[in-house]
Design a protein around this motif. Structure first.
Motif, mmCIF file in Angstrom:
data_model
loop_
_atom_site.group_PDB
_atom_site.id
_atom_site.type_symbol
_atom_site.label_atom_id
_atom_site.label_comp_id
_atom_site.label_asym_id
_atom_site.label_seq_id
_atom_site.Cartn_x
_atom_site.Cartn_y
_atom_site.Cartn_z
ATOM 1 N N ASP A 188 0.853 -1.184 0.000
ATOM 2 C CA ASP A 188 0.000 0.000 0.000
ATOM 3 C C ASP A 188 0.891 1.236 0.000
ATOM 4 O O ASP A 188 1.445 1.612 1.034
ATOM 5 C CB ASP A 188 -0.912 -0.009 1.232
ATOM 6 N N LEU A 189 1.040 1.843 -1.173
ATOM 7 C CA LEU A 189 1.889 3.040 -1.306
ATOM 8 C C LEU A 189 1.019 4.279 -1.494
ATOM 9 O O LEU A 189 1.441 5.268 -2.091
ATOM 10 C CB LEU A 189 2.838 2.872 -2.500
ATOM 11 N N SER A 190 -0.226 4.236 -0.960
ATOM 12 C CA SER A 190 -1.092 5.388 -1.189
ATOM 13 C C SER A 190 -0.500 6.623 -0.515
ATOM 14 O O SER A 190 0.008 6.557 0.609
ATOM 15 C CB SER A 190 -2.518 5.107 -0.694
ATOM 16 N N ASN A 191 -0.517 7.726 -1.263
ATOM 17 C CA ASN A 191 0.048 9.008 -0.821
ATOM 18 C C ASN A 191 1.531 8.947 -0.468
ATOM 19 O O ASN A 191 2.052 9.814 0.243
ATOM 20 C CB ASN A 191 -0.729 9.573 0.375
ATOM 21 N N ASN A 197 -0.779 -0.312 -4.490
ATOM 22 C CA ASN A 197 -1.731 0.792 -4.521
ATOM 23 C C ASN A 197 -0.967 2.106 -4.632
ATOM 24 O O ASN A 197 -0.259 2.504 -3.701
ATOM 25 C CB ASN A 197 -2.581 0.776 -3.246
ATOM 26 N N LEU A 198 -1.110 2.786 -5.796
ATOM 27 C CA LEU A 198 -0.375 4.025 -6.025
ATOM 28 C C LEU A 198 -1.305 5.240 -6.031
ATOM 29 O O LEU A 198 -0.980 6.283 -6.592
ATOM 30 C CB LEU A 198 0.409 3.935 -7.345
ATOM 31 N N PHE A 256 -2.349 -0.172 -8.986
ATOM 32 C CA PHE A 256 -3.546 0.667 -9.000
ATOM 33 C C PHE A 256 -3.162 2.140 -9.073
ATOM 34 O O PHE A 256 -2.404 2.641 -8.239
ATOM 35 C CB PHE A 256 -4.396 0.391 -7.753
ATOM 36 N N PHE A 257 -3.668 2.815 -10.095
ATOM 37 C CA PHE A 257 -3.449 4.255 -10.254
ATOM 38 C C PHE A 257 -4.805 4.935 -10.211
ATOM 39 O O PHE A 257 -5.800 4.349 -10.612
ATOM 40 C CB PHE A 257 -2.858 4.563 -11.637
ATOM 41 N N ASP A 258 -4.873 6.168 -9.740
ATOM 42 C CA ASP A 258 -6.093 6.949 -9.945
ATOM 43 C C ASP A 258 -5.703 8.379 -10.286
ATOM 44 O O ASP A 258 -4.513 8.670 -10.479
ATOM 45 C CB ASP A 258 -7.050 6.848 -8.748
ATOM 46 N N TYR A 274 0.323 -0.784 -20.341
ATOM 47 C CA TYR A 274 -0.499 -0.870 -19.131
ATOM 48 C C TYR A 274 -0.538 0.473 -18.392
ATOM 49 O O TYR A 274 -1.613 1.022 -18.131
ATOM 50 C CB TYR A 274 0.009 -1.972 -18.199
ATOM 51 N N VAL A 275 0.645 1.027 -18.084
ATOM 52 C CA VAL A 275 0.663 2.256 -17.285
ATOM 53 C C VAL A 275 0.019 3.416 -18.058
ATOM 54 O O VAL A 275 -0.773 4.166 -17.487
ATOM 55 C CB VAL A 275 2.098 2.614 -16.816
ATOM 56 N N SER A 276 0.332 3.527 -19.357
ATOM 57 C CA SER A 276 -0.284 4.622 -20.143
ATOM 58 C C SER A 276 -1.801 4.537 -20.086
ATOM 59 O O SER A 276 -2.466 5.558 -19.980
ATOM 60 C CB SER A 276 0.109 4.584 -21.618
ATOM 61 N N SER A 277 -2.338 3.330 -20.198
ATOM 62 C CA SER A 277 -3.804 3.203 -20.211
ATOM 63 C C SER A 277 -4.399 3.579 -18.856
ATOM 64 O O SER A 277 -5.494 4.089 -18.780
ATOM 65 C CB SER A 277 -4.208 1.767 -20.581
ATOM 66 N N LYS A 278 -3.655 3.352 -17.793
ATOM 67 C CA LYS A 278 -4.171 3.634 -16.448
ATOM 68 C C LYS A 278 -4.133 5.118 -16.100
ATOM 69 O O LYS A 278 -4.887 5.575 -15.254
ATOM 70 C CB LYS A 278 -3.362 2.854 -15.398
ATOM 71 N N ILE A 279 -3.182 5.856 -16.674
ATOM 72 C CA ILE A 279 -3.059 7.253 -16.248
ATOM 73 C C ILE A 279 -3.680 8.224 -17.242
ATOM 74 O O ILE A 279 -3.646 9.420 -17.031
ATOM 75 C CB ILE A 279 -1.596 7.662 -15.961
ATOM 76 N N SER A 280 -4.258 7.701 -18.349
ATOM 77 C CA SER A 280 -4.818 8.642 -19.336
ATOM 78 C C SER A 280 -6.206 9.091 -18.907
ATOM 79 O O SER A 280 -6.868 8.462 -18.110
ATOM 80 C CB SER A 280 -4.879 8.002 -20.715
#
Ligand code: MTE
Ligand code: MO
Length: 344
Positions: free
Chosen positions: A271-274, A291-292, A316-318, A338-344
């Protein structure tokens, strides 16, 4: 030209991913030490009386019998690159110019670089692996940032055994650890098929437990520390050396890893939230299932980093995750998608 055979080509060692064919990352030092001296390759052979030195100019080296070998290269930070044809002189052909005393068991390759970067091997291993003193790659002189005019190339070892800007070869009766091996705990055998990335950790369990309780890792050298499953909310790990650290499933919300060396660290399902990861070195790190949310990855280095693996949920990105797009270029193709699709 003798064409040497490498039977391991095209197989992927455990924990590695293929880079895009057109990409060859530059790792470690980026240039040789400046010098007006012409490039001479020196071979030193210790003997009872005085050490013997053999010096070869580039022309003299190129006049020796040439060989080529097509191999895949494997960086310890989890990227591999397929099908590279190196050309040069086999170590065994070079050594046949001299007599190697029976007491010689090791060999060290030393760079013309500001830190006299070096690496060493058991001589028999270096010979059996068909180590090449290479001047060309894929038909062209090796580019300077990749170690030209000469680098040694050791097939089937992590690429840190292949020194850029090779200037001296020392035959040794006793081993002398190389730069990364001494400095960063990289494994001295470096066999990618056995995943020999790091030597055993140096911190004992008790010290680790006390550090975990203090939640203060800042500016400490804690290579390979085991923090898996630990409650480390608010951990201060600013500037700390955590290569190969194990943070699987750890609770790390609001932690601070700014400018930490997290190369090859494990954050699977952490869990790396914040968390603040500003300027951290995440080369070869795994963030699969982490968890990002709200994490700040500004200025991170991501060569060889993993966010998704087949058959497991990815990181997990938001919209509160901070990860500038420009940082994604060194990712391998699957990771990039993967990462590009999550942060767009
Ligand atoms: N002189 C020198 N050689 C070096 C290094 C270095 O920092 N300095 N890094 C090593 C490491 S860790 C790797 S992965 C490879 C990288 O070679 P490349 O930059 O051509 O990809 O060089 C190896 N040889
Ligand atoms: Mo490396």
């Amino acid at each position: 030209m003798t064409v040497l055979n490498n039977s391991q080509s095209h197989r992927k060692p455990p924990g590695q991913q293929w880079v895009a064919p057109e990409k060859w990352p530059i790792i470690g030092e980026r240039e040789p030490r400046h010098s007006s001296e012409p490039w001479l390759l020196t071979l030193t052979v210790p003997s009872d009386s005085s050490d013997k030195e053999l010096k070869l100019s580039l022309d003299q080296l190129n006049a020796l019998p040439l060989s080529s070998i097509t191999i895949d290269i494997h960086c310890v930070t989890r990227w591999s690159r397929k099908d590279m044809t190196f050309q040069g002189v086999r170590l065994s052909d070079l050594l046949s110019l001299t007599t190697v005393p029976a007491t010689i068991k090791f060999i060290s390759f030393v760079a013309r670089s500001t830190r006299n970067h070096s690496t060493s091997m058991v001589l028999d291993d270096a010979l059996k692996l068909e180590t090449l003193i290479a001047t060309h790659v894929d038909g062209e002189p090796i580019p300077s940032d990749h170690g030209g005019p000469i680098r040694n190339v050791v097939p089937d070892r992590y690429f840190y055994k292949s020194v850029k800007w090779l200037e001296r070869i020392e035959l040794l009766t006793e081993d002398h650890l190389g730069f990364w091996e001494a400095e960063s705990g990289y494994h001295n055998q470096a066999d990618p098929w056995l995943e020999q990335r790091y030597m055993a950790p140096t911190i004992d369990k008790r010290t680790a437990a006390a550090l975990i309780a203090s939640k203060d890792f800042s500016n400490k050298d804690l290579r390979s520390i085991d923090c898996s499953n630990r409650e480390l909310t608010g951990l201060n790990a600013e500037g700390s050396l955590l290569r190969d650290g194990n943070f699987r499933k750890a609770k790390l919300c609001n932690s601070n890893f700014s400018n930490a060396n997290l190369s090859n660290a494990h954050f699977e399902s952490a869990d790396l939230s914040n968390a603040k990861l500003v300027g951290a070195d995440l080369e070869g790190a795994s963030l699969v299932g982490a968890n990002l949310s709200g994490a700040d990855l500004t200025g991170c280095s991501l060569i060889g980093a993993t966010f998704i693996e087949a058959g497991t949920p990815g990181a997990f990105f938001d919209s509160s995750t901070v990860i500038p797009r420009g940082l994604l270029t060194p990712l391998t193709p699957d990771q990039f998608v993967y990462v590009s699709s999550k942060i767009s």
